[in-house]
Design a protein around this motif. Structure first.
Motif, PDB file in Angstrom:
ATOM      1  N   GLN A  39       0.456  -4.105  -7.300  1.00 23.87           N
ATOM      2  CA  GLN A  39       0.195  -2.888  -6.533  1.00 23.87           C
ATOM      3  C   GLN A  39      -1.251  -2.865  -6.048  1.00 23.87           C
ATOM      4  O   GLN A  39      -2.154  -3.376  -6.722  1.00 23.87           O
ATOM      5  CB  GLN A  39       0.475  -1.649  -7.387  1.00 23.87           C
ATOM      6  N   VAL A  40      -1.451  -2.273  -4.888  1.00 23.08           N
ATOM      7  CA  VAL A  40      -2.795  -2.074  -4.349  1.00 23.08           C
ATOM      8  C   VAL A  40      -3.227  -0.663  -4.708  1.00 23.08           C
ATOM      9  O   VAL A  40      -2.574   0.312  -4.321  1.00 23.08           O
ATOM     10  CB  VAL A  40      -2.823  -2.261  -2.821  1.00 23.08           C
ATOM     11  N   ARG A  41      -4.291  -0.547  -5.448  1.00 24.00           N
ATOM     12  CA  ARG A  41      -4.744   0.758  -5.911  1.00 24.00           C
ATOM     13  C   ARG A  41      -6.171   1.029  -5.441  1.00 24.00           C
ATOM     14  O   ARG A  41      -6.992   0.125  -5.383  1.00 24.00           O
ATOM     15  CB  ARG A  41      -4.662   0.843  -7.438  1.00 24.00           C
ATOM     16  N   ILE A  42      -6.416   2.279  -5.142  1.00 25.20           N
ATOM     17  CA  ILE A  42      -7.759   2.738  -4.825  1.00 25.20           C
ATOM     18  C   ILE A  42      -8.313   3.404  -6.076  1.00 25.20           C
ATOM     19  O   ILE A  42      -7.766   4.403  -6.553  1.00 25.20           O
ATOM     20  CB  ILE A  42      -7.770   3.722  -3.647  1.00 25.20           C
TER      21      ILE A  42
ATOM     22  N   THR B 149       0.814  -1.214   0.000  1.00 27.78           N
ATOM     23  CA  THR B 149       0.000   0.000   0.000  1.00 27.78           C
ATOM     24  C   THR B 149       0.843   1.257   0.000  1.00 27.78           C
ATOM     25  O   THR B 149       0.362   2.327  -0.353  1.00 27.78           O
ATOM     26  CB  THR B 149      -0.941   0.008   1.213  1.00 27.78           C
ATOM     27  N   ALA B 150       2.107   1.141   0.403  1.00 30.10           N
ATOM     28  CA  ALA B 150       2.959   2.320   0.433  1.00 30.10           C
ATOM     29  C   ALA B 150       3.525   2.662  -0.933  1.00 30.10           C
ATOM     30  O   ALA B 150       4.014   3.758  -1.160  1.00 30.10           O
ATOM     31  CB  ALA B 150       4.118   2.114   1.414  1.00 30.10           C
ATOM     32  N   ALA B 151       3.484   1.714  -1.877  1.00 31.20           N
ATOM     33  CA  ALA B 151       4.004   1.986  -3.220  1.00 31.20           C
ATOM     34  C   ALA B 151       3.249   3.145  -3.833  1.00 31.20           C
ATOM     35  O   ALA B 151       2.040   3.236  -3.717  1.00 31.20           O
ATOM     36  CB  ALA B 151       3.841   0.745  -4.091  1.00 31.20           C
ATOM     37  N   PRO B 152       3.954   4.077  -4.475  1.00 28.78           N
ATOM     38  CA  PRO B 152       3.274   5.244  -5.030  1.00 28.78           C
ATOM     39  C   PRO B 152       2.246   4.847  -6.080  1.00 28.78           C
ATOM     40  O   PRO B 152       2.534   4.082  -6.978  1.00 28.78           O
ATOM     41  CB  PRO B 152       4.419   6.060  -5.650  1.00 28.78           C
ATOM     42  N   PHE B 153       1.038   5.403  -5.930  1.00 26.96           N
ATOM     43  CA  PHE B 153       0.000   5.149  -6.915  1.00 26.96           C
ATOM     44  C   PHE B 153       0.290   5.998  -8.151  1.00 26.96           C
ATOM     45  O   PHE B 153       0.724   7.137  -8.047  1.00 26.96           O
ATOM     46  CB  PHE B 153      -1.365   5.522  -6.356  1.00 26.96           C
TER      47      PHE B 153
ATOM     48  N   VAL C 100      -6.079  -5.027  -6.548  1.00 25.57           N
ATOM     49  CA  VAL C 100      -4.699  -5.457  -6.753  1.00 25.57           C
ATOM     50  C   VAL C 100      -4.528  -5.652  -8.256  1.00 25.57           C
ATOM     51  O   VAL C 100      -5.180  -6.512  -8.863  1.00 25.57           O
ATOM     52  CB  VAL C 100      -4.382  -6.760  -5.999  1.00 25.57           C
ATOM     53  N   THR C 101      -3.691  -4.841  -8.863  1.00 26.84           N
ATOM     54  CA  THR C 101      -3.487  -4.915 -10.307  1.00 26.84           C
ATOM     55  C   THR C 101      -2.364  -5.897 -10.631  1.00 26.84           C
ATOM     56  O   THR C 101      -1.708  -6.439  -9.749  1.00 26.84           O
ATOM     57  CB  THR C 101      -3.194  -3.516 -10.877  1.00 26.84           C
ATOM     58  N   ALA C 102      -2.149  -6.123 -11.916  1.00 21.77           N
ATOM     59  CA  ALA C 102      -1.245  -7.180 -12.364  1.00 21.77           C
ATOM     60  C   ALA C 102       0.197  -6.980 -11.923  1.00 21.77           C
ATOM     61  O   ALA C 102       0.954  -7.944 -11.828  1.00 21.77           O
ATOM     62  CB  ALA C 102      -1.310  -7.295 -13.891  1.00 21.77           C
TER      63      ALA C 102
END
Length: 597
Positions: free
Chosen positions: A250-253, A11-15, A245-247
């Protein structure tokens, strides 16, 4: 601690910004199967198991085991249990539909991650991408197309992710403005759980599915209809935000303010194609005072009388029922019978009776042509808050069926009419949206003729809540901002033709599908739909309730929205990790999803 670190890292990975592409990946030409070079070693599987704190499961289907002892007591009990949708949903190896003759058979994955949180999903997605595995996602397991199962795959099973949280004033991440009532639901929850939390316990309404054991996340991604969709619109149109959760792991909102194209694609673009949805947040509406139902059966004395009866039904629907108060279906049977199974909202029982009185009077004026069978409670109503409540009275009177396993929660309910779907083997299934223009004075006769001609081959069901003609303008506007085929906007109904057999499985002696009967029925069903297609050749079809063999599926399921959906797919999953039969981008792969074409 390990799970917490993994989730924090994800979740900390930059969106990425709304306009930037997602992280790319090397193009995969083929995926690996057990025994092939590249299939993960036992040590690598153990490593995944440690990453998910023991949530990795070696999958074994009880149906496959039943092949060795088809006459055993255990096998007999298994096939009895397959009529319980909760039993099916709680088994990692099973799906609610066991297959479709000449199309697919429910097959267990090689391994499954029984995810308990987003971190487990991240680990599974990364493992599948790094090892070139076929990845499958299953929540409720309701898929006529077989999209929640695949042999030789890694399954992300979200059943244990079923948290539900209500919000008084929800504002999406990165958005501003006034909040609104909403509910956040984890991916493994089913609609019976959500209705209990939102309606029975809290007195609100969320637009969901009619079948209570359908998974929430899957229904929303497919568009989503429920009994009262004519009032509240598509379930996907109520989506305010999704955690995905994309391919790239990454967890994205995704919402209207962050990753808007991914968000739009999740609203009706079909489940399992753009990412793994781990949580959805849906708008909560004000609950009306009453919900109710109308049930009656009308038998025509001859085919000619039945054709006249179809015309009366169409006239009455256009005049009195094509509005937000009414939903569900009317079935036209081959034995010249009309079966009414309608529901209403926002009306009292006496008001509903007044709506139907002119139609009942018209039938009474022709006693030689029509005989009407009224149930003791032909028109009933109840407090809307109690509609899904697990009351003893409903169970005793047969209005609801229950999970009969010892110790099962009392909220494990399902409508008796849905029991036939549990463990079914499909023989054929097709659907088409019928535009409201067909109800005009100059076209209604042709529609009646086509429906009558179709019933000479196979029964026809008109699902009025699965077309938005007559819905409030706000519901139609919200649906227009989804990926659904725009045909739904001015359709007065979705016509559905289906045929199925009871639980059966290839290779289990004495319990195998009746292939000859299935093919015969599928052909009859096809002839019936051909009568309607002559009237509406480009009607479009609902992706979740459609023909496995749909030829022009991109146009049929999504119409003019498909190019935009495909662009979203290429942005968030450029290497094609996510594959489902007739899903966005699946034309680039072999039918089994293992080889790029």
């Amino acid at each position: 601690m390990k799970r917490r670190r993994l989730l924090q890292a994800a979740t900390a990975a930059p969106f990425l910004s709304a306009t930037s592409g997602f992280a790319g990946a090397a193009e995969v030409r083929s995926r690996v199967r057990p025994g092939e070079a590249g299939w993960p070693s036992e040590a690598q599987w153990r490593q995944l198991g440690m990453a998910v704190d023991g949530a990795l499961v070696k999958v074994q289907s009880p149906l496959v085991a039943c092949r060795a002892a088809p006459a055993s007591e255990a096998c007999a009990q298994l096939f009895k249990s397959l009529k319980n949708p909760y039993f099916i949903g709680d088994d990692v190896a099973l799906t609610q539909t066991l297959g479709w003759v000449d199309a697919w058979t429910s097959m267990p994955s090689a391994w499954a991650v029984a995810a308990r949180g987003t971190a487990d999903v991240v680990a599974a997605v990364n493992f599948a991408r790094e090892h070139r595995l076929r990845l499958v996602v299953k929540g409720g397991g309701h898929s006529y197309q077989g999209t929640s199962n695949a042999a030789d795959s890694l399954l992300v099973w979200t059943r244990r992710m079923n948290g539900i949280r209500l919000h008084d004033a929800f504002v999406g991440e990165g958005c501003t403005g006034p909040g609104q009532p909403a509910v956040s639901v984890e991916a493994g929850a089913i609609w019976s759980q959500v209705y209990d939390a939102v309606t029975t316990q809290a007195g609100g309404y969320v637009q969901g599915g009619g079948c209570m054991t359908v998974g929430v996340a899957g229904l929303v991604q497919s568009g989503g209809f429920g009994s009262f969709s004519k009032a509240y619109g598509l379930a996907s149109a109520s989506l305010l935000e999704a955690e995905v959760v994309t391919a790239d792991g990454q967890v994205r909102i995704a919402n209207a303010c962050s990753h808007p194209e991914l968000f739009w694609g999740l609203k009706g673009g079909g489940g399992g194609s753009l990412g793994v949805v781990t949580r959805v947040t849906l708008r909560v509406h004000e609950l009306p005072e009453d919900f109710g139902a109308v049930n009656l059966t009308i038998k025509a004395s001859s085919p000619a009388a039945f054709r006249r009866l179809i015309g009366m039904v169409l006239d009455f629907y256009r005049q009195a029922l094509m509005n937000p108060n009414w939903g569900e279906q009317i079935r036209l049977r081959r034995d010249n019978v009309v079966k009414v199974s309608m529901v209403f909202q926002g009306l009292t029982r006496s008001q509903a009776q007044a709506v139907w009185q002119p139609f009942r009077d018209a039938l009474a004026r022709a006693p030689d042509e029509f005989s009407v069978e009224f149930a003791p409670l032909a028109i009933v109503s109840t407090s809307a808050r109690d509609f899904w409540a697990p009351s003893l009275v409903k169970r005793v009177l047969g209005f609801m069926s229950t999970d009969d396993r010892p110790g099962a929660p009392k909220t494990n309910l399902f409508w008796p009419g849905d029991e036939g779907q549990a463990g079914q083997v499909l023989h054929g299934f097709q659907s088409a949206w019928l535009p409201a223009a067909l109800l005009r004075e100059d076209r209604r006769e042709a529609l009646g003729d086509a429906l009558f001609a179709a019933t000479r081959h196979w029964p026809v069901s008109l699902h009025f809540n699965k077309g938005l003609a007559g819905a409030p303008p706000a519901a139609i506007a919200a649906a227009r901002d989804t990926a659904m085929n725009p045909a739904v906007l001015d359709a007065f109904a979705l016509v559905i033709l289906g045929t199925q057999g009871q639980p059966a499985y290839p290779g289990v002696a004495g319990r195998e599908p009746d292939v000859a009967l299935a093919r015969e029925q599928a052909q009859a069903l096809g002839r019936a739909m051909a009568e309607l297609r002559r009237l509406v050749p480009d009607a479009g079809s609902y992706v979740s309730e459609s023909n496995y063999f749909e030829a022009n599926w991109q146009q049929s399921f999504w119409g003019a929205n498909y190019p935009r959906l495909l662009a979203a797919k290429r942005q968030c999953d450029p290497a094609g990790l996510f594959f489902v039969h007739h899903g966005v981008g699946s034309e680039a792969w072999s039918p089994d999803g293992f080889t790029r074409l």
